[in-house]
Design a protein around this motif. Structure first.
Motif, PDB file in Angstrom:
ATOM      1  N   GLU A  66      32.207  25.973  42.381  1.00 25.77           N
ATOM      2  CA  GLU A  66      31.994  27.134  41.522  1.00 25.77           C
ATOM      3  C   GLU A  66      32.528  26.801  40.136  1.00 25.77           C
ATOM      4  O   GLU A  66      33.711  26.521  39.981  1.00 25.77           O
ATOM      5  CB  GLU A  66      32.732  28.354  42.106  1.00 25.77           C
ATOM      6  CG  GLU A  66      32.650  29.583  41.266  1.00 25.77           C
ATOM      7  CD  GLU A  66      31.234  30.076  41.045  1.00 25.77           C
ATOM      8  OE1 GLU A  66      30.833  30.181  39.878  1.00 25.77           O
ATOM      9  OE2 GLU A  66      30.538  30.336  42.036  1.00 25.77           O
TER      10      GLU A  66
ATOM     11  N   ASP B 100      37.615  35.363  40.765  1.00 20.08           N
ATOM     12  CA  ASP B 100      37.505  36.742  41.242  1.00 20.08           C
ATOM     13  C   ASP B 100      36.145  37.049  41.860  1.00 20.08           C
ATOM     14  O   ASP B 100      36.059  37.746  42.863  1.00 20.08           O
ATOM     15  CB  ASP B 100      37.772  37.730  40.106  1.00 20.08           C
ATOM     16  CG  ASP B 100      39.223  37.756  39.676  1.00 20.08           C
ATOM     17  OD1 ASP B 100      40.092  37.355  40.477  1.00 20.08           O
ATOM     18  OD2 ASP B 100      39.489  38.177  38.533  1.00 20.08           O
ATOM     19  N   GLU B 101      35.074  36.541  41.273  1.00 21.96           N
ATOM     20  CA  GLU B 101      33.733  36.889  41.737  1.00 21.96           C
ATOM     21  C   GLU B 101      33.207  35.989  42.853  1.00 21.96           C
ATOM     22  O   GLU B 101      32.081  36.156  43.305  1.00 21.96           O
ATOM     23  CB  GLU B 101      32.753  36.921  40.563  1.00 21.96           C
ATOM     24  CG  GLU B 101      32.572  35.604  39.861  1.00 21.96           C
ATOM     25  CD  GLU B 101      33.596  35.330  38.756  1.00 21.96           C
ATOM     26  OE1 GLU B 101      33.461  34.283  38.105  1.00 21.96           O
ATOM     27  OE2 GLU B 101      34.536  36.113  38.551  1.00 21.96           O
ATOM     28  N   ASN B 102      33.999  35.060  43.350  1.00 18.55           N
ATOM     29  CA  ASN B 102      33.545  34.136  44.385  1.00 18.55           C
ATOM     30  C   ASN B 102      33.821  34.721  45.773  1.00 18.55           C
ATOM     31  O   ASN B 102      34.773  34.356  46.460  1.00 18.55           O
ATOM     32  CB  ASN B 102      34.226  32.778  44.202  1.00 18.55           C
ATOM     33  CG  ASN B 102      33.590  31.703  45.050  1.00 18.55           C
ATOM     34  OD1 ASN B 102      32.948  31.981  46.047  1.00 18.55           O
ATOM     35  ND2 ASN B 102      33.794  30.457  44.652  1.00 18.55           N
ATOM     36  N   ASP B 103      32.946  35.637  46.192  1.00 22.32           N
ATOM     37  CA  ASP B 103      33.151  36.343  47.459  1.00 22.32           C
ATOM     38  C   ASP B 103      33.173  35.419  48.668  1.00 22.32           C
ATOM     39  O   ASP B 103      33.942  35.632  49.605  1.00 22.32           O
ATOM     40  CB  ASP B 103      32.077  37.416  47.651  1.00 22.32           C
ATOM     41  CG  ASP B 103      32.209  38.554  46.652  1.00 22.32           C
ATOM     42  OD1 ASP B 103      33.348  38.857  46.248  1.00 22.32           O
ATOM     43  OD2 ASP B 103      31.176  39.137  46.280  1.00 22.32           O
ATOM     44  N   LEU B 104      32.331  34.407  48.683  1.00 21.77           N
ATOM     45  CA  LEU B 104      32.328  33.451  49.796  1.00 21.77           C
ATOM     46  C   LEU B 104      33.698  32.789  49.922  1.00 21.77           C
ATOM     47  O   LEU B 104      34.243  32.662  51.017  1.00 21.77           O
ATOM     48  CB  LEU B 104      31.239  32.401  49.599  1.00 21.77           C
ATOM     49  CG  LEU B 104      31.175  31.295  50.657  1.00 21.77           C
ATOM     50  CD1 LEU B 104      30.875  31.876  52.026  1.00 21.77           C
ATOM     51  CD2 LEU B 104      30.121  30.266  50.269  1.00 21.77           C
TER      52      LEU B 104
ATOM     53  N   HIS C 239      36.548  34.019  48.882  1.00 24.83           N
ATOM     54  CA  HIS C 239      37.546  35.009  49.310  1.00 24.83           C
ATOM     55  C   HIS C 239      37.587  35.102  50.836  1.00 24.83           C
ATOM     56  O   HIS C 239      38.667  35.123  51.426  1.00 24.83           O
ATOM     57  CB  HIS C 239      37.229  36.382  48.726  1.00 24.83           C
ATOM     58  CG  HIS C 239      37.325  36.424  47.246  1.00 24.83           C
ATOM     59  ND1 HIS C 239      37.072  37.563  46.534  1.00 24.83           N
ATOM     60  CD2 HIS C 239      37.625  35.480  46.318  1.00 24.83           C
ATOM     61  CE1 HIS C 239      37.222  37.333  45.240  1.00 24.83           C
ATOM     62  NE2 HIS C 239      37.554  36.067  45.091  1.00 24.83           N
ATOM     63  N   ARG C 240      36.423  35.148  51.465  1.00 25.89           N
ATOM     64  CA  ARG C 240      36.379  35.214  52.936  1.00 25.89           C
ATOM     65  C   ARG C 240      36.992  33.955  53.550  1.00 25.89           C
ATOM     66  O   ARG C 240      37.737  34.020  54.525  1.00 25.89           O
ATOM     67  CB  ARG C 240      34.942  35.402  53.405  1.00 25.89           C
ATOM     68  CG  ARG C 240      34.381  36.774  53.106  1.00 25.89           C
ATOM     69  CD  ARG C 240      33.065  37.031  53.819  1.00 25.89           C
ATOM     70  NE  ARG C 240      32.020  36.084  53.474  1.00 25.89           N
ATOM     71  CZ  ARG C 240      31.165  36.218  52.462  1.00 25.89           C
ATOM     72  NH1 ARG C 240      31.252  37.268  51.679  1.00 25.89           N
ATOM     73  NH2 ARG C 240      30.240  35.313  52.233  1.00 25.89           N
ATOM     74  N   THR C 241      36.690  32.810  52.958  1.00 24.41           N
ATOM     75  CA  THR C 241      37.208  31.542  53.478  1.00 24.41           C
ATOM     76  C   THR C 241      38.729  31.496  53.397  1.00 24.41           C
ATOM     77  O   THR C 241      39.403  31.137  54.368  1.00 24.41           O
ATOM     78  CB  THR C 241      36.592  30.367  52.685  1.00 24.41           C
ATOM     79  OG1 THR C 241      35.176  30.407  52.853  1.00 24.41           O
ATOM     80  CG2 THR C 241      37.136  29.034  53.151  1.00 24.41           C
ATOM     81  N   TRP C 242      39.275  31.853  52.235  1.00 27.32           N
ATOM     82  CA  TRP C 242      40.726  31.793  52.068  1.00 27.32           C
ATOM     83  C   TRP C 242      41.425  32.816  52.951  1.00 27.32           C
ATOM     84  O   TRP C 242      42.467  32.528  53.541  1.00 27.32           O
ATOM     85  CB  TRP C 242      41.108  31.968  50.596  1.00 27.32           C
ATOM     86  CG  TRP C 242      40.785  30.750  49.800  1.00 27.32           C
ATOM     87  CD1 TRP C 242      39.768  30.590  48.908  1.00 27.32           C
ATOM     88  CD2 TRP C 242      41.466  29.487  49.850  1.00 27.32           C
ATOM     89  NE1 TRP C 242      39.772  29.318  48.403  1.00 27.32           N
ATOM     90  CE2 TRP C 242      40.809  28.621  48.956  1.00 27.32           C
ATOM     91  CE3 TRP C 242      42.567  29.012  50.559  1.00 27.32           C
ATOM     92  CZ2 TRP C 242      41.216  27.306  48.747  1.00 27.32           C
ATOM     93  CZ3 TRP C 242      42.970  27.702  50.345  1.00 27.32           C
ATOM     94  CH2 TRP C 242      42.293  26.876  49.454  1.00 27.32           C
ATOM     95  N   ARG C 243      40.871  34.036  53.066  1.00 24.24           N
ATOM     96  CA  ARG C 243      41.483  35.041  53.954  1.00 24.24           C
ATOM     97  C   ARG C 243      41.510  34.544  55.393  1.00 24.24           C
ATOM     98  O   ARG C 243      42.492  34.737  56.096  1.00 24.24           O
ATOM     99  CB  ARG C 243      40.725  36.358  53.849  1.00 24.24           C
ATOM    100  CG  ARG C 243      41.134  37.187  52.673  1.00 24.24           C
ATOM    101  CD  ARG C 243      40.590  38.617  52.778  1.00 24.24           C
ATOM    102  NE  ARG C 243      41.025  39.360  51.626  1.00 24.24           N
ATOM    103  CZ  ARG C 243      40.293  39.548  50.523  1.00 24.24           C
ATOM    104  NH1 ARG C 243      39.072  39.061  50.452  1.00 24.24           N
ATOM    105  NH2 ARG C 243      40.779  40.224  49.500  1.00 24.24           N
TER     106      ARG C 243
END
Length: 142
Positions: A26, A115-119, A121-125
């Motif tokens: 990204e 902030d806008e990298n939703d994919l 965010h799911r991976t890191w969570r």
């Protein structure tokens, strides 16, 4: 598909890494990476840039920068080839980075995630990371 080989980057890998990031990372809202910057990273900390390489083909399929400044652990540029995502490569890279941090005496890692990298965010969570809203990051181009 067998797990990729994980190894530190060398100076010979840097052009390949830069091209890979154009495909897999990204890059919105950030300065372009350069060969000079990567070369400086590898010269300063030869173990920081971890590569995932397909053992059969030699193709670069993932990267992570596991930065250690002697006090804090920082993760940057986790990227997996778009055709190889959801196969556990990102997890292997983060696990290797965390093992490196523990060996160096690190006790907490933070990940730089747009902030806008939703994919992402799911991976890191899924890996146990959480956003830290109480911390503001201020940036100044140099």
């Amino acid at each position: 598909m067998p797990a990729p080989e994980l190894r530190p980057a060398t100076a010979a890998d840097l052009d390949t890494v830069l091209a890979f990031w154009q495909l897999a990372a990204e890059d919105a809202h950030r300065p372009a990476d350069s060969a000079a910057a990567l070369s400086a990273l590898v010269a300063r900390d030869p173990e920081a840039l971890i590569l995932a390489v397909d053992a059969a083909t030699g193709e670069l399929v993932g990267t992570v920068v596991a930065g250690w400044d002697g006090w804090r652990c920082h993760l940057y540029r986790l990227a997996v080839h778009p055709g190889r995502r959801r196969a556990g490569i990102g997890r292997l890279l983060v696990d290797a980075a965390e093992a490196r941090f523990r060996a160096l005496g690190g006790t907490r890692a933070d990940a730089m995630v747009l902030d806008e990298n939703d994919l992402a965010h799911r991976t890191w969570r899924a890996g146990g990371y959480a956003p830290q809203a109480e911390w503001s990051r201020w940036v100044k181009p140099l």
